[in-house]
Design an enzyme around this catalytic site. Structure first.
Site, PDB file in Angstrom:
ATOM      1  N   HIS A 469       0.883  -1.173   0.000  1.00 44.90           N
ATOM      2  CA  HIS A 469       0.000   0.000   0.000  1.00 44.90           C
ATOM      3  C   HIS A 469       0.919   1.222   0.000  1.00 44.90           C
ATOM      4  O   HIS A 469       1.255   1.783   1.048  1.00 44.90           O
ATOM      5  CB  HIS A 469      -0.899  -0.028   1.241  1.00 44.90           C
ATOM      6  CG  HIS A 469      -1.881   1.115   1.296  1.00 44.90           C
ATOM      7  ND1 HIS A 469      -3.114   1.067   0.699  1.00 44.90           N
ATOM      8  CD2 HIS A 469      -1.806   2.337   1.885  1.00 44.90           C
ATOM      9  CE1 HIS A 469      -3.760   2.202   0.921  1.00 44.90           C
ATOM     10  NE2 HIS A 469      -2.973   2.996   1.635  1.00 44.90           N
ATOM     11  N   ASP A 514      -0.775  -9.532   1.051  1.00 45.12           N
ATOM     12  CA  ASP A 514       0.091  -8.793   0.126  1.00 45.12           C
ATOM     13  C   ASP A 514      -0.790  -8.201  -0.968  1.00 45.12           C
ATOM     14  O   ASP A 514      -0.818  -8.674  -2.106  1.00 45.12           O
ATOM     15  CB  ASP A 514       1.160  -9.720  -0.464  1.00 45.12           C
ATOM     16  CG  ASP A 514       2.141  -8.959  -1.355  1.00 45.12           C
ATOM     17  OD1 ASP A 514       2.129  -7.716  -1.312  1.00 45.12           O
ATOM     18  OD2 ASP A 514       2.911  -9.617  -2.079  1.00 45.12           O
ATOM     19  N   GLU A 523       0.950  -1.542   4.322  1.00 43.82           N
ATOM     20  CA  GLU A 523       1.515  -0.214   4.101  1.00 43.82           C
ATOM     21  C   GLU A 523       2.986  -0.239   4.511  1.00 43.82           C
ATOM     22  O   GLU A 523       3.473  -1.178   5.153  1.00 43.82           O
ATOM     23  CB  GLU A 523       0.756   0.865   4.873  1.00 43.82           C
ATOM     24  CG  GLU A 523       1.131   2.272   4.409  1.00 43.82           C
ATOM     25  CD  GLU A 523       0.227   3.368   4.929  1.00 43.82           C
ATOM     26  OE1 GLU A 523       0.390   4.521   4.472  1.00 43.82           O
ATOM     27  OE2 GLU A 523      -0.640   3.097   5.786  1.00 43.82           O
TER      28      GLU A 523
END
EC number: 3.2.1.4
Length: 541
Positions: A469, A514, A523
């Site tokens: 992310h 993932d 993230e």
């Protein structure tokens, strides 16, 4: 990697030191295994896994295979009796050299306000971004230069406290393990004089100067747009207005601490810069003493970006006082540190919200002769007690790390690396090698020796994070993500819609996806990378 690899045989995919312990982890039944030379296909070692550990966080019975007797440098795999295969790994004298360079180079890719291109950026370059002046909230007529520094995470916000934590980790890595950073010239600014790690930290320090309020010495809490941009928006396309959120005590304390540290570390390389850092730290300290009781920060109306709220500022004040004392030797700071140390805040934590561990470390690194003997002894004893607790927890864990089931929180890999960093500080203070061995087990976990068999560092390992992310990794349309980024890791709280839909009922250590939409597990941030640099540097000396 688009699917999770629930690892039947898991290893550190970056590799193992030739002369050190080498363990693989197995799920399933006890069995024989072979280590295969990846180049020739020859069997170079045969072993038998030990008795299992019922590992509650992973939900698996975990066995250990010990192949420490294999010391020949090379590239290998492990195969089980039923045909299971591990990811590839190397055995080398310094298997983490490239890993350390990648973890540090990630900060270059986090840079804001400058064009990343050419040989330095490779496929992951982008145009200069966020060059407009920002507006100070509450003073709409006041505009300030906001450029520079590092983007904080998968978004483009910039935050004083987390930025200070990241810089502190890197400066401590240089201070304790300078040999690990010798002879590396990978940045546009590399000059062969100032180490790359200090050149990179200066990028963030230069931006932090801009976060100090003119006149008062207080430090703005953060600099962001009102809302996060879309996930595929590149940095230069994020052109919404920027806002300086109000001054906070936690940001000001962190600023004072990291600037005092920087004054000491940069002094041999640039006396004028070191003096500027120290003056900024002193000015921030003056603000802290003039504002002894300040409410915790909350987002101003209309701002929805990450808050980084923190109701307790005594830990940041302690760090500031201890660091200023270490740098200046001034008794006013020593007295303040002694008084602050009496307050009930965590004194061995290295998280962005609990910064007391940095104050403890600053005090201990000053040395017993120059400190209050009783406080020095108390802090040393407490640090080693905490490290001992982490050591005991790791020995009971199937994957040999210090996280309990409830510790698999949002950003669990930060805990993994912060705990490893604390263990290495305990090694530095005590000289006991068992702390370093335990810290290395934490690095093994991060690089793939975990129940999912995934390396949580993009670009490193056969099965590494592929879909973080992270807006530049999504928006640049390059197949591989920006390399060297540490992903957040399993979060048993399932704090985003993607994992709530896909991971219900999973054991804590398997609560990871993932996927670019999983901001609570996948993230990336500067302050997850920074302790990983510290830990890796220890094993590159």
């Amino acid at each position: 990697m688009s699917e999770q690899h629930l690892g039947a045989i898991t290893v550190n995919q970056a590799g193992y030191p030739s002369s050190g312990e080498k363990l693989a982890k197995f799920t399933g039944e006890t069995s024989r295994y072979q280590v295969i030379d990846a180049a020739t296909g020859n069997v170079v070692f045969t072993g038998q896994t030990g008795i299992y550990v019922e590992d509650k966080p992973s939900g698996c019975r975990v066995h250990t295979g010990d192949f420490s007797a294999l010391t020949l440098p090379g590239k290998y795999r492990i195969e089980g009796a039923a045909g299971e295969r591990s990811a590839a790994f190397v055995i080398a004298d310094k298997p983490y050299y490239e890993l350390q360079q990648g973890l540090l180079k990630a900060f270059y890719y986090y840079r804001c306000g400058t064009q990343l291109d050419g040989d330095y950026a490779g496929a992951w370059g982008h145009k200069a971004c966020h060059l407009a002046e920002g507006t100070v909230i509450g003073q709409p007529e006041l505009k300030r230069d906001s450029s520079g520094g590092w983007h904080d995470a998968g978004d483009y916000g910039k935050y004083s406290g987390p930025g200070a934590k990241a810089v502190a980790d890197l400066l401590l890595a240089w201070e304790l393990y300078p040999a690990a950073f010798a002879g590396v010239h990978t940045l546009p600014e590399s000059d062969g004089v100032m180490p790359d790690i200090l050149l990179e930290c200066r990028v963030e320090l230069d931006w932090l100067f801009k976060m100090q309020e003119t006149g008062s010495g207080g430090v703005y809490h953060k600099l962001t747009t009102q809302h996060f941009p879309g996930l595929d928006v590149m940095p230069e396309e994020d052109t919404a207005e920027l806002y300086f959120s109000p001054v906070s005590a936690t940001a000001t304390g962190d600023f004072a601490g990291v600037m005092a540290m920087a004054a000491r570390i940069y002094q041999p390389f640039d006396e004028a810069y070191a003096a500027r850092c120290l003056e900024a730290a002193r000015t921030a300290w003056s603000w802290l003493t003039a504002h002894p009781h300040v409410p915790g920060f909350t987002n101003p109306p209309g701002i929805t970006t990450g808050e980084y709220g923190d109701e307790v500022d005594s830990d940041e004040r302690f760090w500031a006082a201890a660091e200023l004392f270490r740098t200046t030797g001034d008794e006013q700071f020593h007295g303040a540190a002694r008084e602050l140390a009496k307050l009930p805040f965590p004194k061995y934590s290295l998280g962005w919200g609990d910064m007391g561990g940095y104050g403890t470390l600053a005090y201990l690194l000053q040395g017993e002769a120059g400190t209050d003997p009783s406080l020095y002894a108390e802090l040393r004893e407490g640090l080693l007690a905490e490290a001992g607790r982490l050591l005991r927890q790791s020995r009971e864990d199937g994957y040999r790390i210090s996280l309990l089931e409830e510790d698999y929180i949002w950003g669990s890999n930060m805990l993994v690396m912060n705990n490893a960093m604390l263990l290495l500080i305990a090694e530095h203070v005590s000289g006991e090698p068992e702390y370093a061995a335990c810290a290395l087990d934490h690095l093994h976990y991060l690089l793939g020796r975990n129940v999912l068999g995934i390396s949580y560092v993009s670009g490193f390992g056969e099965h590494s994070v592929m879909h973080p992310h992270h807006r530049p990794s999504v928006g640049d349309h390059v197949l591989d993500p920006v390399p060297g980024l540490v992903a957040g890791g399993p979060d048993r709280g399932l704090h985003d819609e993607y994992v709530r839909e896909h991971l219900q009922g999973k054991p804590a250590a398997q609560c990871y996806a993932d996927h670019e939409d999983s901001y609570s597990t996948n993230e990336v941030t500067i302050y997850w990378n920074s302790p990983a640099v510290f830990v890796t540097a220890r094993f590159n000396c």
